[in-house]
Design a protein around this motif. Structure first.
Motif, short mmCIF file in Angstrom:
data_model
loop_
_atom_site.label_atom_id
_atom_site.label_comp_id
_atom_site.label_asym_id
_atom_site.label_seq_id
_atom_site.Cartn_x
_atom_site.Cartn_y
_atom_site.Cartn_z
N PRO A 441 -22.16 -93.54 -9.94
CA PRO A 441 -20.97 -93.15 -9.18
C PRO A 441 -19.81 -92.75 -10.07
CG PRO A 441 -21.95 -95.13 -8.26
CD PRO A 441 -22.67 -94.86 -9.54
N LYS A 442 -18.99 -91.85 -9.59
CA LYS A 442 -17.83 -91.35 -10.34
C LYS A 442 -16.95 -92.52 -10.76
CE LYS A 442 -13.96 -88.06 -10.02
NZ LYS A 442 -14.29 -87.41 -11.29
N GLY A 443 -16.51 -92.49 -12.01
CA GLY A 443 -15.67 -93.56 -12.52
C GLY A 443 -16.44 -94.70 -13.16
N TYR A 444 -17.77 -94.59 -13.17
CA TYR A 444 -18.59 -95.65 -13.77
C TYR A 444 -19.43 -95.10 -14.92
CZ TYR A 444 -17.49 -99.08 -10.18
OH TYR A 444 -16.83 -99.97 -9.38
N ARG A 445 -19.64 -95.96 -15.90
CA ARG A 445 -20.57 -95.67 -16.98
C ARG A 445 -21.73 -96.65 -16.90
NH1 ARG A 445 -15.97 -94.88 -21.76
NH2 ARG A 445 -14.79 -93.25 -20.63
N ALA A 446 -22.82 -96.33 -17.58
CA ALA A 446 -24.03 -97.14 -17.48
C ALA A 446 -24.38 -97.72 -18.85
CB ALA A 446 -25.19 -96.29 -16.97
N HIS A 447 -24.80 -98.99 -18.84
CA HIS A 447 -25.14 -99.62 -20.12
C HIS A 447 -26.56 -100.19 -20.06
CE1 HIS A 447 -24.02 -100.75 -24.12
NE2 HIS A 447 -24.38 -102.01 -23.92
N GLN A 448 -26.74 -101.49 -20.17
CA GLN A 448 -28.09 -102.03 -20.37
C GLN A 448 -28.94 -102.00 -19.10
OE1 GLN A 448 -28.56 -106.18 -21.74
NE2 GLN A 448 -29.84 -105.39 -23.36
N ILE A 449 -30.27 -101.91 -19.34
CA ILE A 449 -31.28 -101.84 -18.27
C ILE A 449 -32.19 -103.05 -18.38
CG2 ILE A 449 -33.22 -100.49 -17.35
CD1 ILE A 449 -32.01 -98.10 -19.02
N ARG A 450 -32.53 -103.62 -17.24
CA ARG A 450 -33.59 -104.63 -17.16
C ARG A 450 -34.62 -104.14 -16.15
NH1 ARG A 450 -33.54 -106.28 -21.25
NH2 ARG A 450 -31.96 -107.60 -22.22
N LEU A 451 -35.88 -104.36 -16.45
CA LEU A 451 -36.95 -103.92 -15.56
C LEU A 451 -37.50 -105.08 -14.76
CD1 LEU A 451 -38.91 -101.47 -17.90
CD2 LEU A 451 -37.03 -100.96 -16.32
N GLU A 452 -37.80 -104.80 -13.52
CA GLU A 452 -38.44 -105.78 -12.63
C GLU A 452 -39.65 -106.40 -13.33
OE1 GLU A 452 -40.65 -105.35 -8.30
OE2 GLU A 452 -40.81 -103.77 -9.79
N GLY A 453 -39.70 -107.73 -13.36
CA GLY A 453 -40.86 -108.40 -13.94
C GLY A 453 -40.84 -108.53 -15.44
N GLY A 454 -39.74 -108.10 -16.08
CA GLY A 454 -39.65 -108.24 -17.54
C GLY A 454 -39.85 -106.93 -18.27
N ASP A 455 -39.44 -106.91 -19.50
CA ASP A 455 -39.51 -105.68 -20.29
C ASP A 455 -39.58 -106.04 -21.77
OD1 ASP A 455 -36.70 -106.16 -21.05
OD2 ASP A 455 -36.28 -105.56 -19.00
N CYS A 456 -39.46 -105.04 -22.64
CA CYS A 456 -39.74 -105.25 -24.05
C CYS A 456 -38.59 -105.88 -24.84
CB CYS A 456 -40.16 -103.94 -24.69
SG CYS A 456 -41.73 -103.34 -24.05
N SER A 457 -37.40 -105.97 -24.26
CA SER A 457 -36.32 -106.66 -24.98
C SER A 457 -35.90 -107.92 -24.24
CB SER A 457 -35.11 -105.73 -25.17
OG SER A 457 -34.54 -105.36 -23.95
N THR A 458 -36.78 -108.41 -23.34
CA THR A 458 -36.50 -109.60 -22.54
C THR A 458 -37.39 -110.77 -22.91
OG1 THR A 458 -35.85 -108.24 -20.65
CG2 THR A 458 -36.35 -110.53 -20.20
N ASP A 459 -38.69 -110.55 -22.89
CA ASP A 459 -39.63 -111.66 -22.94
C ASP A 459 -39.99 -112.13 -24.34
OD1 ASP A 459 -41.71 -112.10 -20.13
OD2 ASP A 459 -39.77 -111.15 -20.11
N SER A 460 -40.13 -113.44 -24.48
CA SER A 460 -40.65 -114.06 -25.69
C SER A 460 -42.00 -114.68 -25.35
CB SER A 460 -39.71 -115.15 -26.19
OG SER A 460 -38.41 -114.65 -26.39
N PHE A 461 -42.98 -114.43 -26.17
CA PHE A 461 -44.34 -114.90 -25.88
C PHE A 461 -44.73 -116.05 -26.78
CE2 PHE A 461 -43.90 -110.50 -24.60
CZ PHE A 461 -44.34 -110.55 -23.30
N CYS A 462 -45.50 -116.97 -26.21
CA CYS A 462 -45.79 -118.23 -26.89
C CYS A 462 -47.18 -118.29 -27.51
CB CYS A 462 -45.67 -119.38 -25.88
SG CYS A 462 -44.09 -119.38 -25.03
N TYR A 463 -48.03 -117.32 -27.21
CA TYR A 463 -49.41 -117.35 -27.66
C TYR A 463 -49.79 -115.99 -28.23
CZ TYR A 463 -49.13 -121.41 -24.63
OH TYR A 463 -48.71 -122.58 -24.03
N PRO A 464 -50.63 -115.96 -29.28
CA PRO A 464 -51.04 -114.69 -29.87
C PRO A 464 -51.93 -113.88 -28.93
CG PRO A 464 -51.47 -116.54 -31.36
CD PRO A 464 -51.15 -117.12 -30.01
N SER A 465 -51.83 -112.56 -29.03
CA SER A 465 -52.73 -111.69 -28.26
C SER A 465 -54.14 -111.77 -28.84
CB SER A 465 -52.23 -110.25 -28.30
OG SER A 465 -51.02 -110.11 -27.58
N VAL A 466 -55.11 -111.60 -27.95
CA VAL A 466 -56.52 -111.62 -28.37
C VAL A 466 -56.97 -110.19 -28.58
CG1 VAL A 466 -58.85 -112.25 -27.72
CG2 VAL A 466 -56.95 -113.76 -27.13
#
Length: 466
Positions: A441-466
């Protein structure tokens, strides 16, 4: 509380990549002059939907002057850590700090199209319980919500160094400061960790007088912004090592560790080298003796430009610096995306060998001089800035605003908030989606994005991938 772990929590990055694709994105909207309240936009990112690429819900706050910047979830895959008692939390709440007001909003998005304010934490509580101000980055850890800050106490945020504090992930009460021994750390910006290996890495930007009213050229040319990264014993809350990139490497910002916790390396983006205007990427890693090292592995040169085409700040240099202002790493740890906000480019590097990244793709959009249009023919204000990657690594989203006062300095004639998306090729490469262009909308700027269900700069994983 649920009776089983949230289905959006995943033990490994590989399992997260195999999860259903996102259909919604949450994007922050900010009013640069504080005349309107900031807000949260819910964007339809489902290509099968009739409202694809449109804002399908907006939530505006009851206050003005917050300046929304970064935000994060109350819980993520780190809740599956064997050291936590929070495995049955829901990924339900977004924690949104106001970087100018120091106010924090807890937003309930269980029903995204009916997103609502759950709780507001006023700045006085933040000051009283932490001694910090200007909350910035949110990460959900196994025992609570971690919040980094850019200011200490006092009116201008310079009474003591900034740091981190922890919030309860169920009640959202502020528990207190994180640091037991901060060592030489006296500035703060981003942070992230390797949970099983028990270490955290943090970075530096500057103190409030150095950024709130715009970049301070004298401080930049005197190399007074942050240029170090700090390594912490995560559970002892102690700084165990600091690596200085060199004072000319100004503003060491985003920290992106490998997602697979079996890997002990990561990346940090540096905005500008004051000796040559280059941007750079540094790879840091843990050595066999347990200490850390870092090396510059990518340099991005400036673009020559006529002084008449440049903002006042850059006229004397007759060049456009890339200005590396955000980076993001795909969940398979293969591609690192680098936002060059000044030159108007999004770079994709193959980092399969983290010590030898290679350029795999590039998109040009916006830019101080280039001003490249979107495939729709529409303008893209400023340049590529906050970047987010889908869990499967096939889509890369980004917005355009850095920080209101900095936008105005580097792009004095631009205005607007946009969000776009690019598709990732099977063997790398980026192609902008011509049908995905969100104009806020006019008068607004956009900054950070989060994706439904998590994304690549959100989640920390506790176990190694197989």
């Amino acid at each position: 509380m649920t009776l089983r772990p949230d289905p959006t929590f995943h033990a490994t990055p590989k399992l997260a990549m195999e999860a259903p694709a996102e259909t919604l994105a949450f994007t922050l909207m900010l009013s640069p002059d504080g005349s309107q309240p900031d807000g949260l936009a819910v964007v339809d990112v489902d290509p099968k939907s009739k409202t694809y690429g449109q804002i399908v819900h907006s939530l505006f706050m009851p206050n003005t002057g917050d300046e929304f910047h970064h935000f994060g979830w109350n819980a993520c895959s780190s809740a599956l850590s064997p050291l936590t008692g929070h495995a049955f939390l829901e990924r339900r709440y977004l924690i949104i700090p106001g970087i100018r007001s120091s106010r924090i909003y807890i937003i309930d998005v269980k029903e995204p199209l009916k997103a609502k304010i759950h709780k507001i934490i006023e700045p006085e509580e933040v000051f009283a319980k932490t001694g910090y101000s200007r909350p910035h980055t949110i990460h959900c850890g196994p025992e609570g919500i971690y919040v980094s800050t850019l200011g200490g106490g006092g009116k201008d945020g310079t009474d003591g160094p900034p740091g981190m504090f922890i919030m309860d992930c169920e009640t959202f009460e502020i528990l207190g400061r994180y640091e037991m021994d901060r060592g030489v750390q006296d500035k703060q910006y981003d942070f992230w960790w390797n949970l099983p290996r028990n270490y955290m890495v943090s970075s530096e930007w500057g103190l409030p007088p150095q950024y709130e009213n715009g970049i301070v050229p004298e401080d930049l040319l005197s190399n007074k912004y942050g240029h170090s990264i700090h390594f912490w014993d995560l559970r002892a809350r102690k700084n165990v090592q600091t690596i200085d990139f060199g004072e000319n490497h100004q503003m060491a910002l985003e920290i992106r560790p490998a997602h697979d916790p079996a890997k002990q390396y990561g990346f940090c983006g540096v905005v500008v080298d004051t000796t040559n205007l280059e941007g750079s990427i540094w790879t840091w890693w843990r050595k066999d003796d347990g200490t850390f090292d870092a090396k510059k592995t990518v340099t991005i040169p400036p673009h020559p430009a006529a002084a008449d085409d440049l903002p006042e700040l850059l006229k004397g240099f007759e060049a456009v610096p890339p200005l590396v202002t955000d980076i993001d790493l795909s969940l398979d740890d293969k591609y690192l995306y680098v936002a060059c906000w000044g030159t108007g480019e999004m770079h994709q590097y193959d980092v399969s060998d983290p010590m030898n990244p290679t350029l795999a793709g590039k998109v040009e959009l916006g830019g101080i001089v280039a001003d490249t249009k979107h495939p729709t023919g529409r303008d893209f204000a400023y340049g590529p800035q906050m970047v987010e990657i889908s869990r499967d690594g096939k889509r890369v989203y980004w917005t355009n605003s850095l920080y209101s006062s900095w936008d105005d300095q580097f792009y004095p004639e631009d205005e607007g908030g946009q969000m776009v998306m690019a598709h990732v090729g099977e063997d790398g490469g980026l192609t902008l989606d011509p049908d995905f262009y969100v104009d806020f909308p006019k008068g607004y700027r956009a900054h950070q994005i989060r994706l439904e269900g998590g994304d690549c700069s959100t989640d920390s994983f506790c176990y190694p991938s197989v």
